[in-house]
Motif scaffolding. Structure first.
Motif, short mmCIF file in Angstrom:
data_model
loop_
_atom_site.label_atom_id
_atom_site.label_comp_id
_atom_site.label_asym_id
_atom_site.label_seq_id
_atom_site.Cartn_x
_atom_site.Cartn_y
_atom_site.Cartn_z
N SER A 119 0.80 -1.21 0.00
CA SER A 119 0.00 0.00 0.00
C SER A 119 0.84 1.26 0.00
CB SER A 119 -0.92 0.00 1.24
OG SER A 119 -0.13 -0.06 2.41
N GLY A 120 2.18 1.14 0.23
CA GLY A 120 3.05 2.31 0.21
C GLY A 120 2.87 3.14 1.46
N GLY A 121 3.60 4.24 1.53
CA GLY A 121 3.48 5.13 2.67
C GLY A 121 4.42 4.72 3.77
N ALA A 122 4.96 5.71 4.49
CA ALA A 122 5.92 5.41 5.53
C ALA A 122 5.37 5.69 6.92
CB ALA A 122 7.19 6.25 5.32
N SER A 123 3.99 5.80 7.03
CA SER A 123 3.41 6.08 8.34
C SER A 123 3.66 4.90 9.27
CB SER A 123 1.91 6.32 8.19
OG SER A 123 1.29 5.19 7.60
N ALA A 124 3.62 5.19 10.58
CA ALA A 124 3.91 4.17 11.59
C ALA A 124 2.91 3.03 11.48
CB ALA A 124 3.87 4.80 12.98
N ARG A 125 3.41 1.81 11.56
CA ARG A 125 2.56 0.64 11.48
C ARG A 125 2.74 -0.21 12.71
NH1 ARG A 125 4.60 0.48 5.93
NH2 ARG A 125 6.23 -0.91 6.69
N ARG A 126 1.70 -0.95 13.04
CA ARG A 126 1.79 -1.95 14.09
C ARG A 126 1.92 -3.31 13.45
NH1 ARG A 126 -2.86 -0.34 18.56
NH2 ARG A 126 -1.99 1.70 19.15
N PRO A 127 2.69 -4.23 14.06
CA PRO A 127 2.80 -5.58 13.50
C PRO A 127 1.43 -6.23 13.37
CG PRO A 127 4.45 -5.23 15.20
CD PRO A 127 3.54 -4.03 15.25
N ASN A 128 1.24 -6.97 12.29
CA ASN A 128 -0.03 -7.67 12.05
C ASN A 128 0.01 -8.99 12.82
OD1 ASN A 128 -2.24 -9.11 11.05
ND2 ASN A 128 -2.05 -8.23 9.00
N GLU A 129 -0.52 -8.97 14.04
CA GLU A 129 -0.45 -10.16 14.89
C GLU A 129 -1.29 -11.31 14.36
OE1 GLU A 129 -1.49 -8.89 18.80
OE2 GLU A 129 0.32 -7.66 19.07
N ARG A 130 -2.41 -11.00 13.72
CA ARG A 130 -3.27 -12.06 13.19
C ARG A 130 -2.55 -12.81 12.06
NH1 ARG A 130 -9.41 -9.54 12.75
NH2 ARG A 130 -9.64 -8.98 14.96
N LEU A 131 -2.02 -12.05 11.10
CA LEU A 131 -1.31 -12.70 10.00
C LEU A 131 -0.10 -13.47 10.52
CD1 LEU A 131 -0.90 -13.17 6.98
CD2 LEU A 131 0.34 -11.00 6.88
N THR A 132 0.62 -12.89 11.49
CA THR A 132 1.80 -13.55 12.05
C THR A 132 1.42 -14.88 12.71
OG1 THR A 132 2.89 -11.42 12.42
CG2 THR A 132 3.69 -13.30 13.69
N SER A 133 0.29 -14.92 13.41
CA SER A 133 -0.14 -16.15 14.06
C SER A 133 -0.44 -17.25 13.05
CB SER A 133 -1.38 -15.86 14.92
OG SER A 133 -1.89 -17.06 15.48
N TRP A 134 -1.21 -16.92 12.02
CA TRP A 134 -1.52 -17.92 10.98
C TRP A 134 -0.24 -18.36 10.27
CZ3 TRP A 134 -5.99 -20.39 10.68
CH2 TRP A 134 -7.14 -19.80 11.19
N PHE A 135 0.64 -17.41 10.00
CA PHE A 135 1.88 -17.72 9.29
C PHE A 135 2.73 -18.70 10.09
CE2 PHE A 135 6.41 -16.58 8.65
CZ PHE A 135 6.56 -17.03 7.35
N HIS A 136 2.90 -18.45 11.37
CA HIS A 136 3.73 -19.34 12.19
C HIS A 136 3.12 -20.74 12.28
CE1 HIS A 136 5.83 -15.76 14.39
NE2 HIS A 136 6.39 -16.04 13.23
N ARG A 137 1.80 -20.81 12.39
CA ARG A 137 1.16 -22.13 12.48
C ARG A 137 1.23 -22.91 11.18
NH1 ARG A 137 -4.69 -21.29 14.51
NH2 ARG A 137 -4.36 -19.08 14.03
N SER A 138 1.39 -22.20 10.07
CA SER A 138 1.41 -22.88 8.76
C SER A 138 2.68 -23.69 8.55
CB SER A 138 1.30 -21.84 7.64
OG SER A 138 2.51 -21.09 7.51
N GLY A 139 3.76 -23.31 9.22
CA GLY A 139 5.04 -23.99 9.00
C GLY A 139 5.78 -23.54 7.77
N TRP A 140 5.25 -22.55 7.06
CA TRP A 140 5.90 -22.04 5.86
C TRP A 140 7.04 -21.08 6.23
CZ3 TRP A 140 0.48 -20.55 3.77
CH2 TRP A 140 -0.11 -21.65 3.14
N SER A 141 8.00 -21.00 5.35
CA SER A 141 9.00 -19.93 5.45
C SER A 141 8.49 -18.73 4.67
CB SER A 141 10.33 -20.39 4.85
OG SER A 141 10.20 -20.58 3.45
N LYS A 142 9.13 -17.58 4.87
CA LYS A 142 8.72 -16.38 4.13
C LYS A 142 8.91 -16.58 2.63
CE LYS A 142 9.78 -13.09 7.87
NZ LYS A 142 10.33 -14.08 8.83
N GLY A 143 10.00 -17.26 2.27
CA GLY A 143 10.24 -17.51 0.85
C GLY A 143 9.19 -18.42 0.24
#
Length: 506
Positions: free
Chosen positions: A6-30
Motif C-alpha cells: 500500500s506504500g506510505g511510511a506512516s507508523a505501522r503496528r505488526p499484524n499479529e493475526r497474519l503472524t499467528s496464521w503464518f507461524h502455524r502454517s510452518g511455511w517460510s517467508k520464501g
C-alpha cells in the motif's frame, strides 16, 4: 514489485493475526512468497511479484493491495482446511461490485437475474483475465447463515401487468417503457431442462472439470432470456432452470477446488429457486452448501444450513428429499462428534428412504440420490465418527458393511451403463472404503481399493477425487510405509497422479 503493498511510511503496528496464521502454517517467508506468485499467475495477475522482504513487511503491518489479500485468504484456507477470511488475517480487502463479492444480496427477481448474468459472464472471462479469483472470498458463520435465512421470507406479490406478467418483472427500455412479452414455447423450455439433465449426467460420469464452462455458458444464456418479459408460469420455469444450472455450476466449481466461486453460485442458485417458488430445490441447494462447509471444516455452519433446508421444505419435500437432508444432517453431527444425534439422523434417513414409492415423481436433480448414495452417506458418517473417536472399532464396524454395499451398488451401476453411471461417486466410495481399511489397520485392503480408485481418477476431471486419494495415501504412507505394496503404489500414484498447481500451494 508492482501491486504488492500500500506504500506510505506512516507508523505501522505488526499484524499479529497474519503472524499467528503464518507461524502455524510452518511455511517460510520464501515459500509463502513463491505460493503467492504462483497463485497470482494462475489468476492472470502477472503484475504481482513478491519476495521475502515483502512478506516481512506484511507481517510488520503493511497492507498489501488486491489481489494479494484474497490470495492469502485462499492459501491459508487450503492449508488449514477451514475458512480463513481476509479479516481473519488482519488485512483489508477492496470493495467490489455485488455480483463478484459478498453473499448478502437483495432477494429480488430482476436483481437476481442481473447478478447471475454478470457473475457468469465474469466467470467465462476467467481464463483471459483471472477476474473471479482475485475478487472472491468464502463466507462463514453468521455472515453466511443470516443472509440465507431470508430465503424463508415470503416475496410480496406484485400487481399484474399485460398478459399476466407482474409489473415488477417488466424490464424497461431506455425510454422507461416496459418491453413487450417474449414468446418461448413449451418445447424450448423442455429442451433447456433436458440439456440441464444432460450436463448433470456428464458431471457424474466425468467430473466437474470437463464441462464446467459449458454449464456456465448455458446459465448465462438463460439469464439473457430472463431479461425479457414472460408470463408468470414461464418465468418461474425459467428461474427453475436457472437455479438448477447455477447449482450445477457451483457443484462443478466445488469439485475442481474453486471454493469461493462454488459458494457464490450456490447462493445465486438459492435466490433463483426462491423466484421459482421451488422450496425442495432450495433445500437441495442448501444441502450442497452444507456439504461444502463440512469439507471446509465448518460443521456448525453445515448443520445450520441443513436445519434451514429442513424447516423451509417441510411441507413440500418428497421422501427422497427428506432422506437426503437427514443423511447430510448425520454427516454434520458426525463431524461435530455427536454420536447419539448422528445415529438418530441416520435412522431417520433410512426410514424416509423406505417411504419412497415406486410411482413417486422426484425431479431430475434429485434422482441421483439412490440406495447406493444413502449407504455411502451413512457409511461416511460412521467413518467420520470413528476418526473423531480415535479410530473407534465400534464405528469402523458400523461403517464397513454400509461402505461395502455402496461400493458394490456403484460398481454394478457403472458396469451396466457401459462406462456411464456415477463414476465419480464410485471412485469416492472406493477411497472411502480404503480409509475404513486404514482405520482397521489393514494396509493390503487399502492398497487394493486405492489402486481401483486410481484407475478411475485417471479418467475423471475431478480435483476432489484426486485430492482425496492423495490425502488417503499420505495417511497410508505414514502408518504403513514399510509395507511393500504400499511402497509400490506410492511410486505409481506419484507418476500417474502428480499434484496440480493448486495442490502444491497447500
Amino acid at each position: 514489485m508492482g501491486g504488492n503493498g500500500s506504500g506510505g511510511a506512516s507508523a505501522r503496528r505488526p499484524n499479529e493475526r497474519l503472524t499467528s496464521w503464518f507461524h502455524r502454517s510452518g511455511w517460510s517467508k520464501g515459500e509463502l512468497a513463491r505460493q503467492v506468485n504462483r497463485r497470482a499467475r494462475q489468476l492472470g495477475a502477472h503484475h504481482v511479484s513478491t519476495d521475502t522482504s515483502r512478506v516481512r513487511r506484511w507481517l510488520d503491518g503493511e497492507q498489501p493491495r488486491e489481489p494479494i489479500p484474497r490470495i492469502l485468504s485462499e492459501l491459508f484456507s487450503e492449508r488449514f482446511g477451514c475458512v480463513v477470511s481476509v479479516e481473519d488475517l488482519g488485512l483489508r480487502s477492496a470493495p467490489h461490485s455485488a455480483a463478484v463479492s459478498g453473499i448478502d444480496l437483495p432477494w429480488a427477481g430482476n436483481q437476481t437475474i442481473a447478478l447471475i448474468n454478470e457473475f457468469s459472464r465474469s466467470d467465462l472471462m476467467l481464463g483471459r483475465r483471472g477476474f473471479l479469483g482475485t475478487s472472491l472470498t468464502m463466507s462463514a458463520g453468521p455472515a453466511l447463515i443470516e443472509p440465507m435465512q431470508r430465503w424463508l421470507v415470503p416475496t410480496p406479490t406484485a400487481p399484474e401487468g399485460p398478459q399476466g406478467a407482474t409489473l415488477s418483472s417488466l424490464p424497461t427500455s431506455g425510454a422507461g417503457e416496459p418491453r413487450r412479452l417474449t414468446r418461448i414455447s413449451g418445447a424450448e423450455l423442455d429442451q433447456l431442462e433436458e440439456a440441464t439433465a444432460q450436463f448433470r449426467d456428464w458431471d457424474a460420469q466425468c467430473g466437474g472439470g470437463l464441462r464446467r464452462k459449458a454449464v456456465v455458458g448455458q446459465l448465462h444464456e438463460v439469464t439473457d432470456l430472463l431479461q425479457e418479459t414472460h408470463p408468470p408460469r414461464v418465468r418461474r420455469r425459467l428461474f427453475r432452470v436457472t437455479a438448477e444450472l447455477a447449482e450445477l455450476a457451483g457443484w462443478m466449481s466445488y469439485d475442481v477446488g474453486l471454493q469461493p466461486t462454488a459458494q457464490k453460485y450456490f447462493v445465486l442458485a438459492l435466490h433463483a429457486a426462491k423466484e421459482a417458488e421451488d422450496r425442495p430445490l432450495g433445500a437441495y441447494i442448501l444441502s450442497q452448501m452444507s456439504r461444502q462447509m463440512i469439507h471446509l471444516g465448518r460443521a456448525e455452519d453445515a448443520l445450520e444450513l441443513i436445519h434451514l433446508a429442513q424447516y423451509g421444505s417441510r411441507e413440500q419435500a418428497t421422501a427422497r428429499t427428506q432422506a437426503l437432508l437427514y443423511a447430510m444432517e448425520a454427516r454434520a453431527y458426525a463431524s461435530l462428534g455427536q454420536p447419539p444425534k448422528c445415529h438418530r439422523a441416520v435412522r431417520m434417513a433410512e426410514d424416509a428412504f423406505a417411504e419412497i414409492g415406486p410411482r413417486d415423481a422426484d425431479p431430475a436433480w434429485l434422482r441421483f440420490f439412490s440406495r447406493a448414495e444413502l449407504f455411502a452417506e451413512n457409511a461416511h458418517s460412521y467413518r467420520d465418527l470413528a476418526y473423531v473417536a480415535g479410530r473407534s472399532p465400534t464405528y469402523v464396524s458400523r461403517a464397513r458393511p454400509l461402505m461395502e454395499e455402496a461400493v458394490r451398488l456403484f460398481a454394478e451401476e457403472c458396469a451396466d451403463d457401459s462406462g456411464g453411471g456415477h463414476q465419480r461417486s464410485y471412485a469416492l466410495n472406493l477411497i472411502g472404503m480404503a480409509t475404513v481399511h486404514l482405520l482397521a489397520r489393514e494396509p493390503e485392503g487399502c492398497v487394493q481399493l486405492s489402486e481401483q480408485a486410481l484407475d478411475l481418477a485417471n479418467r475423471l476431471r475431478s480435483e476432489r477425487v484426486s485430492n482425496r486419494l492423495r490425502t488417503t495415501w499420505a495417511s497410508a504412507r505414514r502408518d504403513f510405509g514399510e509395507v511393500r505394496e504400499v511402497a509400490q503404489l506410492t511410486e505409481r500414484l506419484t507418476e500417474e497422479l502428480p499434484e496440480s498447481e493448486a495442490s502444491r500451494a497447500v
